[in-house]
Scaffold this active site. Structure first.
Site, PDB file in Angstrom:
ATOM      1  N   ASN A 274      65.076  31.007  81.448  1.00 32.95           N
ATOM      2  CA  ASN A 274      65.323  30.351  80.167  1.00 32.95           C
ATOM      3  C   ASN A 274      66.358  31.209  79.421  1.00 32.95           C
ATOM      4  OD1 ASN A 274      65.259  29.585  77.440  1.00 32.95           O
ATOM      5  ND2 ASN A 274      63.152  28.854  77.639  1.00 32.95           N
ATOM      6  N   CYS A 335      77.756  19.811  72.928  1.00 30.37           N
ATOM      7  CA  CYS A 335      78.074  18.424  73.293  1.00 30.37           C
ATOM      8  C   CYS A 335      77.230  17.438  72.481  1.00 30.37           C
ATOM      9  CB  CYS A 335      77.878  18.196  74.789  1.00 30.37           C
ATOM     10  SG  CYS A 335      76.221  18.548  75.364  1.00 30.37           S
TER      11      CYS A 335
HETATM   12  N1  SAH Z   1      77.930  24.366  82.237  1.00 30.85           N
HETATM   13  C1  SAH Z   1      77.636  23.270  83.125  1.00 30.85           C
HETATM   14  C2  SAH Z   1      76.915  22.116  82.448  1.00 30.85           C
HETATM   15  C3  SAH Z   1      75.655  22.517  81.709  1.00 30.85           C
HETATM   16  S1  SAH Z   1      74.523  21.230  81.469  1.00 30.85           S
HETATM   17  C4  SAH Z   1      78.909  22.797  83.786  1.00 30.85           C
HETATM   18  O1  SAH Z   1      79.993  23.285  83.442  1.00 30.85           O
HETATM   19  O2  SAH Z   1      78.832  21.963  84.671  1.00 30.85           O
HETATM   20  C5  SAH Z   1      73.190  22.071  80.767  1.00 30.85           C
HETATM   21  C6  SAH Z   1      72.334  22.862  81.731  1.00 30.85           C
HETATM   22  O3  SAH Z   1      71.446  23.653  80.942  1.00 30.85           O
HETATM   23  C7  SAH Z   1      71.463  22.055  82.676  1.00 30.85           C
HETATM   24  O4  SAH Z   1      71.747  22.423  83.996  1.00 30.85           O
HETATM   25  C8  SAH Z   1      70.014  22.462  82.323  1.00 30.85           C
HETATM   26  O5  SAH Z   1      69.189  22.641  83.468  1.00 30.85           O
HETATM   27  C9  SAH Z   1      70.211  23.797  81.652  1.00 30.85           C
HETATM   28  N2  SAH Z   1      69.216  24.208  80.644  1.00 30.85           N
HETATM   29  C10 SAH Z   1      68.639  23.468  79.678  1.00 30.85           C
HETATM   30  N3  SAH Z   1      67.862  24.232  78.888  1.00 30.85           N
HETATM   31  C11 SAH Z   1      67.932  25.507  79.374  1.00 30.85           C
HETATM   32  C12 SAH Z   1      67.376  26.769  78.986  1.00 30.85           C
HETATM   33  N4  SAH Z   1      66.573  26.870  77.924  1.00 30.85           N
HETATM   34  N5  SAH Z   1      67.698  27.851  79.715  1.00 30.85           N
HETATM   35  C13 SAH Z   1      68.505  27.761  80.797  1.00 30.85           C
HETATM   36  N6  SAH Z   1      69.079  26.604  81.190  1.00 30.85           N
HETATM   37  C14 SAH Z   1      68.801  25.487  80.494  1.00 30.85           C
END
Ligand code: SAH
Length: 392
Positions: A274, A335
C-alpha cells in the site's frame, strides 16, 4: 419544426441555453416531453417548437440527451457517423504517435458521445457507454472493419456507468479473435496486454506522453508509486540505475516483473504494498530518491469524496517531497475530473509548505493528445500531471 415521423424530445429553455453554450449533454431535469424510446436518435426540440439538433436519447440515465448535431437540418445518420470516425482516425494518424497502442475515438471530443475506441496493434477495444451508442455498436463495428480491417474487435462493455444506462455489463468479441495476450509498443517499451481483463481497455494510454516527458528528467534512484503494470517505471528505469515500482495489486506486480524481463531492465524491483504505508516506512527508514512518480487512481470518484481525495493527494505528495534528494524530480498526477488543475495546484502548494521542501514546477501537463479536451466541457480535462523539482 418537429418532423412527426421521427422520435423527438422537447427540452426546456435552460436546456436550450446549455446547448447554445456548446455543452453536449441535456440532463433529465431539462426534458419537458418525450416521444421516443431509449437508444433512439431523436430530434431535439426547443421550447418554441424549433428543432435545435439531434441527439442520442437515454430513458434511464440522468444524462437524457447527448447531442450529435446542432442546427435544424443536420440529421444524424450512418454517413455522419462514418465521417466522424474517419476524422477521428485521421487526426490520430496526423499525430504520428510513437506507439502501436493509442485512443482512436475519445467520445464527446470526437463528436461521438459515449463512444471509446482504443487501438492495440491489430486489435480494437470499444466501449459504448450510453443506450444510443450501444444500439449503434453494430454499425460502428462495420465502419471500423471497413476502414481499418482489424484482426479482432472486443467490446469492453463492463464499466459501471453502463448500469446507470440500464445496460448489461459484459465483455464480448464483436469480430475475429482476441488473443489473451497482445504485445504493443509505446516508444521503446513493449507491453504484454490482456484486453479482456486489463484496467480501462488494457493500458493507461492517456499517460503515454507524460511517461515520455518524465524520461527527459529521470535519473538516479527511481520510485514509481501506483505503477499498475509498470507504465512509468519501465520507461524511466532505462535512465535510472536503481528502480522500484509499487502497487497494491499482486496481479499488477507480477506483470511489472514480467515486463521488466521483456524490456531488459532487470534492475527494476516491484513490491506489492500500500503506497500510503510504504511512503511512511521509507521515510522512517531514511531512504532517499532522485525521481518519484505518483500516479494514483482517481481519489475523487464523485463530488462527495472531494475533501477526502484532497487529503489523500496531499498526504502522498508531502511524503514523496520529503523522500526526494535536493535536485530530485517528482512527477505527480491526478486523474480525478472532480479535482481541477487549480485544486491540484493548491494541494501541491500545501504539501510543499508542510513538508518544508521548496519545489518548483518544471512542466504542467495533461492527458495525451489522442485524448483531447472538449473546451465546452471542462471536466474532459481530467488528467493533470505536474513535473516538479525539489530545489534544495
Ligand atoms: N501508473 C500506471 C497507472 C496507475 S493506475 C501507468 O502508468 O500505467 C493506479 C494503480 O494504483 C492501480 O494499478 C492500482 O492497483 C494501484 N493502487 C490503488 N490504490 C493503491 C494503494 N493504496 N497502494 C498501492 N497501489 C494502489
Amino acid at each position: 419544426m418537429a418532423n412527426a415521423q421521427r422520435p423527438a424530445v422537447v427540452i426546456s429553455a435552460r436546456g436550450e441555453q446549455r446547448i447554445r453554450g456548446g455543452h453536449p449533454w441535456i440532463y433529465r431535469a431539462d426534458v419537458v416531453d418525450v416521444s421516443a424510446t431509449g437508444g433512439d436518435i431523436v430530434d431535439v426540440i426547443g421550447p418554441r417548437q424549433r428543432t435545435i439538433g439531434s441527439a442520442l436519447f437515454s430513458d434511464r440515465s440522468q444524462i437524457s440527451l447527448r447531442m450529435l448535431t446542432t442546427g435544424d437540418h443536420a440529421l444524424a445518420d450512418e454517413a455522419l457517423l462514418r465521417s466522424r470516425v474517419e476524422h477521428a482516425i485521421r487526426f490520430r494518424e496526423s499525430l504520428a504517435l510513437d506507439a502501436t497502442a493509442y485512443r482512436l475515438v475519445h467520445g464527446e471530443a470526437d463528436l461521438l458521445p459515449s463512444l471509446v475506441v482504443d487501438r492495440y496493434g491489430d486489435y480494437l477495444a470499444v466501449q459504448a457507454l450510453s443506450q444510443g451508442m450501444d444500439r449503434l455498436l453494430p454499425a460502428i463495428t462495420l465502419i471500423f472493419l471497413d476502414l481499418l480491417q482489424p484482426k479482432g474487435i472486443l467490446a469492453r462493455n463492463d464499466p459501471k456507468v453502463r448500469a446507470l444506462e440500464g445496460l448489461p455489463q459484459s465483455v464480448d468479441v464483436l469480430h475475429g479473435e482476441i488473443p489473451d495476450s497482445i504485445v504493443v509498443r509505446e516508444g521503446p517499451v513493449a507491453y504484454d496486454v490482456n484486453l479482456r481483463t486489463g484496467q480501462k481497455t488494457g493500458l493507461f494510454l492517456d499517460q503515454r506522453e507524460n511517461r515520455e516527458a518524465a524520461a527527459r528528467y529521470a535519473r538516479g534512484r527511481l520510485l514509481d508509486c501506483f505503477s499498475y503494470n509498470g507504465g512509468f517505471a519501465l520507461r524511466l528505469a532505462r535512465t535510472c540505475p536503481q528502480a522500484e515500482a509499487l502497487d497494491i495489486s499482486a496481479d499488477a506486480v507480477e506483470r511489472i516483473r514480467a515486463n521488466a524481463v521483456r524490456n531488459d531492465v532487470p534492475h527494476l524491483q516491484a513490491r506489492e504494498v500500500n503506497v500510503f504505508d510504504e511512503l511512511r516506512r521509507l521515510e522512517r527508514a531514511g531512504e532517499r530518491y532522485d525521481t518519484i512518480v505518483l500516479d494514483p487512481p482517481a481519489f475523487a470518484k464523485n463530488k462527495a469524496s472531494i475533501a477526502n481525495a484532497m487529503a489523500g493527494y496531499k498526504e502522498i505528495n508531502l511524503r514523496a517531497m520529503r523522500l526526494l534528494n535536493p535536485g530530485g524530480y517528482l512527477v505527480t498526477c491526478s486523474c480525478s475530473y472532480n479535482v481541477n488543475e487549480e485544486m491540484f495546484a493548491a494541494v501541491i502548494h500545501e504539501a510543499s509548505i508542510d513538508s518544508h521542501t521548496p519545489m518548483t514546477i518544471v512542466e504542467k501537463r495533461m492527458q495525451g493528445r489522442d485524448h483531447p479536451v472538449l473546451v465546452a466541457v471542462p471536466e474532459t480535462y481530467y488528467l493533470k500531471c505536474f513535473i516538479l523539482r525539489r530545489v534544495e
